[in-house]
Design a protein around this motif. Sequence first.
Motif, PDB file in Angstrom:
ATOM      1  N   ASP A  90      -4.339  19.152 -40.573  1.00  0.00           N
ATOM      2  CA  ASP A  90      -4.828  20.534 -40.705  1.00  0.00           C
ATOM      3  C   ASP A  90      -5.777  20.855 -39.550  1.00  0.00           C
ATOM      4  N   GLU A  91      -5.250  21.513 -38.532  1.00  0.00           N
ATOM      5  CA  GLU A  91      -6.051  21.887 -37.365  1.00  0.00           C
ATOM      6  C   GLU A  91      -6.670  23.271 -37.521  1.00  0.00           C
ATOM      7  N   TRP A  92      -6.690  23.740 -38.750  1.00  0.00           N
ATOM      8  CA  TRP A  92      -7.313  25.023 -39.070  1.00  0.00           C
ATOM      9  C   TRP A  92      -8.634  24.840 -39.820  1.00  0.00           C
ATOM     10  N   SER A  93      -8.701  23.831 -40.677  1.00  0.00           N
ATOM     11  CA  SER A  93      -9.772  23.744 -41.674  1.00  0.00           C
ATOM     12  C   SER A  93     -11.159  23.585 -41.055  1.00  0.00           C
ATOM     13  N   ASN A  94     -11.246  23.041 -39.839  1.00  0.00           N
ATOM     14  CA  ASN A  94     -12.554  22.849 -39.212  1.00  0.00           C
ATOM     15  C   ASN A  94     -12.941  24.046 -38.336  1.00  0.00           C
ATOM     16  N   HIS A  95     -12.200  25.146 -38.478  1.00  0.00           N
ATOM     17  CA  HIS A  95     -12.503  26.367 -37.740  1.00  0.00           C
ATOM     18  C   HIS A  95     -13.058  27.414 -38.717  1.00  0.00           C
ATOM     19  N   PRO A  96     -13.936  28.289 -38.237  1.00  0.00           N
ATOM     20  CA  PRO A  96     -14.514  29.289 -39.143  1.00  0.00           C
ATOM     21  C   PRO A  96     -13.470  30.293 -39.617  1.00  0.00           C
ATOM     22  N   LYS A  97     -13.688  30.812 -40.803  1.00  0.00           N
ATOM     23  CA  LYS A  97     -12.818  31.883 -41.282  1.00  0.00           C
ATOM     24  C   LYS A  97     -13.124  33.166 -40.508  1.00  0.00           C
ATOM     25  N   GLN A  98     -12.065  33.869 -40.160  1.00  0.00           N
ATOM     26  CA  GLN A  98     -12.193  35.138 -39.458  1.00  0.00           C
ATOM     27  C   GLN A  98     -11.449  36.213 -40.244  1.00  0.00           C
ATOM     28  N   THR A  99     -11.507  37.439 -39.744  1.00  0.00           N
ATOM     29  CA  THR A  99     -10.909  38.582 -40.426  1.00  0.00           C
ATOM     30  C   THR A  99      -9.736  39.112 -39.618  1.00  0.00           C
ATOM     31  N   GLU A 116      -7.971  40.810 -44.437  1.00  0.00           N
ATOM     32  CA  GLU A 116      -7.940  39.521 -45.126  1.00  0.00           C
ATOM     33  C   GLU A 116      -8.739  38.506 -44.309  1.00  0.00           C
ATOM     34  N   ARG A 117      -9.222  37.466 -44.995  1.00  0.00           N
ATOM     35  CA  ARG A 117     -10.016  36.428 -44.344  1.00  0.00           C
ATOM     36  C   ARG A 117      -9.256  35.107 -44.344  1.00  0.00           C
ATOM     37  N   GLY A 118      -9.390  34.373 -43.258  1.00  0.00           N
ATOM     38  CA  GLY A 118      -8.741  33.077 -43.174  1.00  0.00           C
ATOM     39  C   GLY A 118      -8.991  32.452 -41.815  1.00  0.00           C
ATOM     40  N   ASN A 119      -8.329  31.335 -41.565  1.00  0.00           N
ATOM     41  CA  ASN A 119      -8.477  30.619 -40.301  1.00  0.00           C
ATOM     42  C   ASN A 119      -7.355  31.031 -39.345  1.00  0.00           C
ATOM     43  N   ILE A 120      -7.704  31.207 -38.080  1.00  0.00           N
ATOM     44  CA  ILE A 120      -6.742  31.648 -37.065  1.00  0.00           C
ATOM     45  C   ILE A 120      -6.634  30.582 -35.985  1.00  0.00           C
ATOM     46  N   ARG A 121      -5.431  30.334 -35.539  1.00  0.00           N
ATOM     47  CA  ARG A 121      -5.194  29.521 -34.340  1.00  0.00           C
ATOM     48  C   ARG A 121      -4.170  30.237 -33.463  1.00  0.00           C
ATOM     49  N   VAL A 122      -4.175  29.875 -32.190  1.00  0.00           N
ATOM     50  CA  VAL A 122      -3.253  30.471 -31.225  1.00  0.00           C
ATOM     51  C   VAL A 122      -2.421  29.366 -30.594  1.00  0.00           C
ATOM     52  N   VAL A 123      -1.124  29.531 -30.581  1.00  0.00           N
ATOM     53  CA  VAL A 123      -0.228  28.568 -29.934  1.00  0.00           C
ATOM     54  C   VAL A 123      -0.381  28.710 -28.416  1.00  0.00           C
ATOM     55  N   THR A 124      -0.598  27.597 -27.727  1.00  0.00           N
ATOM     56  CA  THR A 124      -0.905  27.654 -26.297  1.00  0.00           C
ATOM     57  C   THR A 124       0.196  27.100 -25.397  1.00  0.00           C
ATOM     58  N   ALA A 154       6.699  29.364 -28.379  1.00  0.00           N
ATOM     59  CA  ALA A 154       5.880  30.248 -29.213  1.00  0.00           C
ATOM     60  C   ALA A 154       4.502  30.520 -28.609  1.00  0.00           C
ATOM     61  N   THR A 155       4.351  30.313 -27.314  1.00  0.00           N
ATOM     62  CA  THR A 155       3.066  30.580 -26.652  1.00  0.00           C
ATOM     63  C   THR A 155       2.567  31.984 -26.995  1.00  0.00           C
ATOM     64  N   GLY A 156       1.295  32.060 -27.378  1.00  0.00           N
ATOM     65  CA  GLY A 156       0.696  33.343 -27.711  1.00  0.00           C
ATOM     66  C   GLY A 156       0.846  33.762 -29.163  1.00  0.00           C
ATOM     67  N   HIS A 157       1.582  32.980 -29.939  1.00  0.00           N
ATOM     68  CA  HIS A 157       1.755  33.303 -31.361  1.00  0.00           C
ATOM     69  C   HIS A 157       0.444  33.059 -32.102  1.00  0.00           C
ATOM     70  N   THR A 158       0.012  34.039 -32.880  1.00  0.00           N
ATOM     71  CA  THR A 158      -1.215  33.906 -33.665  1.00  0.00           C
ATOM     72  C   THR A 158      -0.857  33.509 -35.090  1.00  0.00           C
ATOM     73  N   LEU A 159      -1.488  32.437 -35.566  1.00  0.00           N
ATOM     74  CA  LEU A 159      -1.190  31.881 -36.885  1.00  0.00           C
ATOM     75  C   LEU A 159      -2.409  32.020 -37.788  1.00  0.00           C
ATOM     76  N   PHE A 160      -2.166  32.453 -39.006  1.00  0.00           N
ATOM     77  CA  PHE A 160      -3.240  32.776 -39.947  1.00  0.00           C
ATOM     78  C   PHE A 160      -3.081  31.930 -41.201  1.00  0.00           C
ATOM     79  N   LYS A 161      -4.094  31.124 -41.496  1.00  0.00           N
ATOM     80  CA  LYS A 161      -4.068  30.283 -42.688  1.00  0.00           C
ATOM     81  C   LYS A 161      -4.873  30.958 -43.791  1.00  0.00           C
ATOM     82  N   GLN A 162      -4.187  31.425 -44.832  1.00  0.00           N
ATOM     83  CA  GLN A 162      -4.851  32.119 -45.942  1.00  0.00           C
ATOM     84  C   GLN A 162      -5.344  31.155 -47.018  1.00  0.00           C
ATOM     85  N   SER A 163      -4.694  30.000 -47.113  1.00  0.00           N
ATOM     86  CA  SER A 163      -5.003  29.050 -48.181  1.00  0.00           C
ATOM     87  C   SER A 163      -6.273  28.260 -47.879  1.00  0.00           C
ATOM     88  N   ASP A 164      -7.013  27.914 -48.932  1.00  0.00           N
ATOM     89  CA  ASP A 164      -8.177  27.028 -48.798  1.00  0.00           C
ATOM     90  C   ASP A 164      -7.792  25.558 -48.944  1.00  0.00           C
TER      91      ASP A 164
END
Length: 316
Positions: free
Chosen positions: A288-297, A260-268, A272-282
């Motif tokens: 929204d600290e995801w929208s200005n990041h490239p979509k990844q797989t 699946e494709r979407g935006n990813i961020r990592v909690v630092t 929840a340190t190290g938790h990977t979060l995936f935003k599927q919605s457009d």
Amino acid sequence: MKKIIIDTDPGIDDAMAILLADASDAIDLIGITTTFGNASIENSTRNALYLKDKFSLKAIVAQGANTPLVLPASPPATVVHGDNGLGNIVIPTEQQNQAVSQTAHDYIINSVKAHPHEITLVAIGRLTNLALALNKSPEIASLVKEVIIMGGAFGFNGHSGNLTPFAEANVYGDPHAADIVVSADWPVTMVGLDVTQQSIMTNAYINKLKCKSPKYGAFISEISAFYAHFYHADLGLDGFYVHDSSAIVYAIAPEIFTTERGNIRVVTEGVATGHTLFKQSDRLFPIDEWSNHPKQTICTNVDSEALLNLYMNSLT
């Protein structure tokens, strides 16, 4: 053939992944960059050089980071990989080959610039070296063919963490580096616990590999005994999950994975340190600290039988 550099902390499953890359007709393993994690940076580098000697690998070995970007380093995972990182097998004190003088991140930068749009980076340890390379030379993001990461967990198939309830070990080991790498404008695929814990190499599978692979089988059986013992004691498994080798399989045969494709961020920071979060919605949210990041797989499922067959067939 696909040119790859493996960034790694060998590590039993790392060694198995490196040997898959060596055995595969689809891969040209040009470099191995080392980092801390499963073992200390000294042991990781020695283990990479030992594999280079033992299996006549042509790959360059470059030693990398020994601490995370921000956080203090966690101790090596000796309970999983043994005191020396390779299941406490006997390793010669001296290696025939030596690491190159340049640091791992400089080796990555120079290699990518020398082979623009040709190199796939396969990161199967902490992501510190890749983050250092990006920080020093951001332009490499446009020159890398692909970045494949064994790391993260997004909750698919019930898998959300292995070091903490919500964090996978490679990402937890340097979450700041992970967030830099997944946020960069280059094509990233994360092969996380969602799929790596869907495939198990049983003891019978390893015994079959030992019999069928004269070059690799006995060595893999020897190093993986410690690994299998840990998984049996910790989780009651007959065998062990296929973590790092899954990233190499993705490089060879991405079609056996569902993505699946979407935006990813990592909690630092925080619990929840190290938790990977995936935003599927457009949808663009008010905050929204995801929208200005490239979509990844991200990988969400895998044909486990095909994966195990590919590993066996490649090494035999």
